[in-house]
Design a protein around this motif. Structure first.
Motif, mmCIF file in Angstrom:
data_model
loop_
_atom_site.group_PDB
_atom_site.id
_atom_site.type_symbol
_atom_site.label_atom_id
_atom_site.label_comp_id
_atom_site.label_asym_id
_atom_site.label_seq_id
_atom_site.Cartn_x
_atom_site.Cartn_y
_atom_site.Cartn_z
ATOM 1 N N LYS A 68 -48.383 8.790 -12.547
ATOM 2 C CA LYS A 68 -48.298 7.577 -12.513
ATOM 3 C C LYS A 68 -48.420 7.224 -10.867
ATOM 4 O O LYS A 68 -49.461 6.460 -10.645
ATOM 5 C CB LYS A 68 -47.521 7.081 -12.319
ATOM 6 N N ASP A 69 -48.230 8.435 -10.019
ATOM 7 C CA ASP A 69 -48.947 8.633 -8.542
ATOM 8 C C ASP A 69 -49.570 9.826 -7.824
ATOM 9 O O ASP A 69 -48.492 11.051 -8.119
ATOM 10 C CB ASP A 69 -47.502 8.170 -8.092
ATOM 11 N N GLU A 111 -50.869 11.322 -5.708
ATOM 12 C CA GLU A 111 -50.570 11.323 -4.729
ATOM 13 C C GLU A 111 -49.384 12.178 -3.864
ATOM 14 O O GLU A 111 -49.123 11.837 -2.768
ATOM 15 C CB GLU A 111 -51.219 10.913 -3.953
ATOM 16 N N ILE A 112 -48.180 11.792 -4.948
ATOM 17 C CA ILE A 112 -47.030 11.793 -4.242
ATOM 18 C C ILE A 112 -46.794 13.163 -3.975
ATOM 19 O O ILE A 112 -45.766 13.192 -2.678
ATOM 20 C CB ILE A 112 -45.872 11.189 -5.563
#
Length: 96
Positions: A85-86, A88-89
């Motif tokens: 979902k992200d 770069e988290i």
């Protein structure tokens, strides 16, 4: 106190009550779909070695996931869902 603290505190109280035989604990189940590890890694722009290091697994483990010889489970599956979902988290969270 923060919402996270209050949630953790409530969970601990429920666990203690359950351990003492004073009622059922609340169980939260989340359905996490089978991750496409190769696609998830590609979305981060990292090499296999870099990605494996960034999520704390051996490169061989990552290769087994990517080639579907093994499946990630538990916390690894949750982390992969978050990265999906992200992308770069992990870098954003650990570099702060």
């Amino acid at each position: 106190m923060s919402d996270a603290f209050n949630s953790i505190e409530q969970g601990l109280k429920e666990a203690l009550a359950h351990a003492r035989g004073k009622g059922p604990a609340t169980i939260h189940e989340i359905d996490i779909p089978e991750p496409d590890v190769q696609l998830i890694r590609a979305s981060t722009g990292l090499s296999q070695a870099e990605f494996a290091r960034s999520i704390g697994v051996k490169k061989g483990t990552l290769l087994n996931w990517e080639y579907r010889r093994r499946r990630p489970d538990g916390p690894a599956r949750v982390l992969l869902a978050m990265i999906a979902k992200d992308p770069e988290i992990v870098q954003r969270t650990l570099n702060d």
